[in-house]
Design a protein around this motif. Structure first.
Motif, PDB file in Angstrom:
ATOM      1  N   ALA A 222     -12.783   2.193  -0.873  1.00 12.72           N
ATOM      2  CA  ALA A 222     -12.278   3.196  -1.818  1.00 12.72           C
ATOM      3  C   ALA A 222     -11.483   2.537  -2.930  1.00 12.72           C
ATOM      4  CB  ALA A 222     -11.420   4.221  -1.076  1.00 12.72           C
ATOM      5  N   ALA A 223     -10.631   1.579  -2.575  1.00 20.04           N
ATOM      6  CA  ALA A 223      -9.829   0.875  -3.583  1.00 20.04           C
ATOM      7  C   ALA A 223     -10.707   0.104  -4.544  1.00 20.04           C
ATOM      8  CB  ALA A 223      -8.842  -0.064  -2.892  1.00 20.04           C
ATOM      9  N   ASP A 227     -12.792   5.550  -8.932  1.00 18.38           N
ATOM     10  CA  ASP A 227     -11.943   5.751 -10.104  1.00 18.38           C
ATOM     11  C   ASP A 227     -10.712   6.571  -9.734  1.00 18.38           C
ATOM     12  OD1 ASP A 227     -13.768   4.621 -12.253  1.00 18.38           O
ATOM     13  OD2 ASP A 227     -15.075   6.141 -11.364  1.00 18.38           O
ATOM     14  N   ARG A 228     -10.903   7.487  -8.775  1.00 15.79           N
ATOM     15  CA  ARG A 228      -9.811   8.287  -8.246  1.00 15.79           C
ATOM     16  C   ARG A 228      -9.924   8.319  -6.736  1.00 15.79           C
ATOM     17  NH1 ARG A 228     -11.274  13.692 -10.194  1.00 15.79           N
ATOM     18  NH2 ARG A 228      -9.940  14.422  -8.502  1.00 15.79           N
ATOM     19  N   VAL A 229      -8.786   8.444  -6.087  1.00 11.61           N
ATOM     20  CA  VAL A 229      -8.750   8.632  -4.638  1.00 11.61           C
ATOM     21  C   VAL A 229      -7.912   9.871  -4.348  1.00 11.61           C
ATOM     22  CG1 VAL A 229      -8.032   7.672  -2.427  1.00 11.61           C
ATOM     23  CG2 VAL A 229      -8.977   6.159  -4.183  1.00 11.61           C
ATOM     24  N   PRO A 242      -5.501   7.391  -9.551  1.00 11.14           N
ATOM     25  CA  PRO A 242      -6.103   6.060  -9.490  1.00 11.14           C
ATOM     26  C   PRO A 242      -5.708   5.347  -8.205  1.00 11.14           C
ATOM     27  CG  PRO A 242      -5.077   6.457 -11.632  1.00 11.14           C
ATOM     28  CD  PRO A 242      -4.659   7.584 -10.745  1.00 11.14           C
ATOM     29  N   PRO A 243      -6.593   4.493  -7.673  1.00  3.98           N
ATOM     30  CA  PRO A 243      -6.312   3.843  -6.387  1.00  3.98           C
ATOM     31  C   PRO A 243      -4.966   3.131  -6.333  1.00  3.98           C
ATOM     32  CG  PRO A 243      -8.589   3.468  -7.001  1.00  3.98           C
ATOM     33  CD  PRO A 243      -7.944   4.160  -8.161  1.00  3.98           C
ATOM     34  N   ARG A 244      -4.579   2.437  -7.381  1.00  9.16           N
ATOM     35  CA  ARG A 244      -3.323   1.687  -7.334  1.00  9.16           C
ATOM     36  C   ARG A 244      -2.097   2.600  -7.331  1.00  9.16           C
ATOM     37  NH1 ARG A 244      -3.126  -3.572  -7.283  1.00  9.16           N
ATOM     38  NH2 ARG A 244      -5.066  -4.735  -7.645  1.00  9.16           N
ATOM     39  N   GLN A 271      -7.231  -5.021  -4.777  1.00  7.77           N
ATOM     40  CA  GLN A 271      -6.326  -4.316  -3.880  1.00  7.77           C
ATOM     41  C   GLN A 271      -6.890  -4.319  -2.462  1.00  7.77           C
ATOM     42  OE1 GLN A 271      -5.797  -0.175  -4.863  1.00  7.77           O
ATOM     43  NE2 GLN A 271      -3.721  -0.109  -4.038  1.00  7.77           N
ATOM     44  N   LEU A 272      -6.097  -4.756  -1.508  1.00  3.69           N
ATOM     45  CA  LEU A 272      -6.494  -4.796  -0.109  1.00  3.69           C
ATOM     46  C   LEU A 272      -5.632  -3.824   0.686  1.00  3.69           C
ATOM     47  CD1 LEU A 272      -6.772  -8.662   0.421  1.00  3.69           C
ATOM     48  CD2 LEU A 272      -8.587  -7.065  -0.233  1.00  3.69           C
ATOM     49  N   VAL A 273      -6.254  -3.088   1.595  1.00  3.64           N
ATOM     50  CA  VAL A 273      -5.545  -2.142   2.442  1.00  3.64           C
ATOM     51  C   VAL A 273      -5.830  -2.542   3.891  1.00  3.64           C
ATOM     52  CG1 VAL A 273      -5.180   0.265   3.053  1.00  3.64           C
ATOM     53  CG2 VAL A 273      -5.865  -0.340   0.719  1.00  3.64           C
ATOM     54  N   LEU A 274      -4.770  -2.917   4.627  1.00  5.65           N
ATOM     55  CA  LEU A 274      -4.943  -3.455   5.965  1.00  5.65           C
ATOM     56  C   LEU A 274      -4.013  -2.759   6.952  1.00  5.65           C
ATOM     57  CD1 LEU A 274      -4.882  -7.253   5.007  1.00  5.65           C
ATOM     58  CD2 LEU A 274      -6.905  -5.853   5.435  1.00  5.65           C
ATOM     59  N   PRO A 275      -4.513  -2.446   8.133  1.00  7.68           N
ATOM     60  CA  PRO A 275      -3.612  -1.939   9.174  1.00  7.68           C
ATOM     61  C   PRO A 275      -2.726  -3.074   9.680  1.00  7.68           C
ATOM     62  CG  PRO A 275      -5.784  -2.284  10.091  1.00  7.68           C
ATOM     63  CD  PRO A 275      -5.912  -2.549   8.611  1.00  7.68           C
ATOM     64  N   VAL A 276      -1.499  -2.754   9.994  1.00  7.10           N
ATOM     65  CA  VAL A 276      -0.604  -3.757  10.566  1.00  7.10           C
ATOM     66  C   VAL A 276      -0.901  -3.861  12.052  1.00  7.10           C
ATOM     67  CG1 VAL A 276       1.783  -4.365  11.042  1.00  7.10           C
ATOM     68  CG2 VAL A 276       1.167  -3.334   8.831  1.00  7.10           C
ATOM     69  N   ARG A 277      -1.255  -5.066  12.508  1.00  4.07           N
ATOM     70  CA  ARG A 277      -1.578  -5.294  13.924  1.00  4.07           C
ATOM     71  C   ARG A 277      -0.476  -6.148  14.542  1.00  4.07           C
ATOM     72  NH1 ARG A 277      -6.809  -6.189  11.344  1.00  4.07           N
ATOM     73  NH2 ARG A 277      -8.140  -4.367  11.744  1.00  4.07           N
ATOM     74  N   ARG A 278       0.077  -5.645  15.589  1.00  8.34           N
ATOM     75  CA  ARG A 278       1.193  -6.344  16.233  1.00  8.34           C
ATOM     76  C   ARG A 278       0.682  -7.165  17.410  1.00  8.34           C
ATOM     77  NH1 ARG A 278       5.307  -4.250  13.616  1.00  8.34           N
ATOM     78  NH2 ARG A 278       5.290  -2.082  12.959  1.00  8.34           N
TER      79      ARG A 278
END
Length: 278
Positions: A222-223, A227-229, A242-244, A271-278
């Motif tokens: 999506a990022a 053009d829009r999210v 806009p994604p940002r 732009q990167l979107v990542l889940p935080v993994r513990r």
């Protein structure tokens, strides 16, 4: 111009930036067992714009597919209205809607063993009694090439893999040649390369002036391509832009109820979107 005359004229391409489909205060209820009613969309305002890819994202049950179905005219609304080319959906016939918007559902089933090409050709049905029927072969061939299914043309649709069926179904929608595309999870059954190809194709259609609405689970895609999210949360739009501006650590962590990190790629700046993994 009367409403009846406008409805029955063949559609023309919208002007870039014009809204082709608009939801105004849309609410949708689901009726369950025991007379229970659950509201799955609440007062949603949304529009698809010619020349844009708009990604609908959000956790499971947020209302993404329900909103897409409402835009397509496939649901009874509890409140609000949906407009297509400026007119309420109630003023359009099924045929006239099919000439203006094409819908890709999540599931792809065909009741008879049609070939892949025959399934794709079904997308041309709305134009059968118009001068645009002369373009059938051209649009079918272009759609097959764009979705990489030319080699599947003679194969029986039920014998195809899930990913192959998904690409053939997308080709059917593209062959329909409408000014609005409503795509429900078009990348769900696809491998990495075909996922990227589908979103590049969506972006290219938007570049040609089509309004594209696509339900996605992959926030990185999506990022990269939207053009829009529009982020949905519990039946409401939590953010749309806009994604940002929209895909931020705070918003996504709150909506997905899981820690999320948003950062820029160290080389490309993407732009990167990542889940935080513990």
């Amino acid at each position: 111009m009367s409403v009846l005359r406008r409805v029955h004229e063949l559609p023309v391409r919208p002007v870039l930036g014009d809204a082709t489909v608009r939801a105004v205060g849309v609410s949708v209820d689901r009726h369950g067992g025991g007379g229970r009613v659950r509201r799955v969309l609440e007062g949603v305002d949304f529009e698809a714009v010619a020349g844009q890819v708009v990604a609908l994202v959000g956790p499971n049950g947020a209302g993404k597919s329900t909103l897409l179905a409402a835009l397509a005219g496939e649901l009874t609304l509890s409140a609000g209205r949906v407009e297509l080319d400026g007119l309420p959906l109630t003023q359009w016939s099924t045929l006239d809607m099919a000439r203006r918007r094409a819908v890709l559902p999540q599931t792809h089933t065909v009741g008879f063993p049609f070939t892949a090409r025959e399934v794709i050709a079904m997308g041309r049905a709305p134009w059968v009694r118009t001068e645009r029927r002369e373009l059938d072969d051209e649009h079918i061939a272009a759609a097959m090439a764009a979705t990489d299914v030319e080699h599947l043309a003679a194969r029986s649709f039920p014998t195809l893999s899930g990913g192959e069926r998904a690409r053939v179904a997308l080709a059917r929608v593209l062959a329909q040649d409408t000014a609005t595309l409503l795509l429900d999870e078009p990348t769900a059954a696809l491998d990495l390369g075909h996922q990227e190809a589908v979103l590049r194709l969506a972006a290219a259609r938007a570049g040609a002036g089509v309004a594209v609405v696509v339900v996605l689970h992959d926030l990185g895609i999506a990022a990269a391509y939207a053009d829009r999210v529009a982020v949905l949360d519990s039946g409401r739009i939590a953010a749309d832009g806009p994604p940002r501006d929209v895909l931020t650590t705070d918003l996504l962590t709150r909506v997905y109820r899981h820690p999320v990190e948003v950062l820029d790629h160290p080389v490309t700046g993407a732009q990167l979107v990542l889940p935080v993994r513990r």
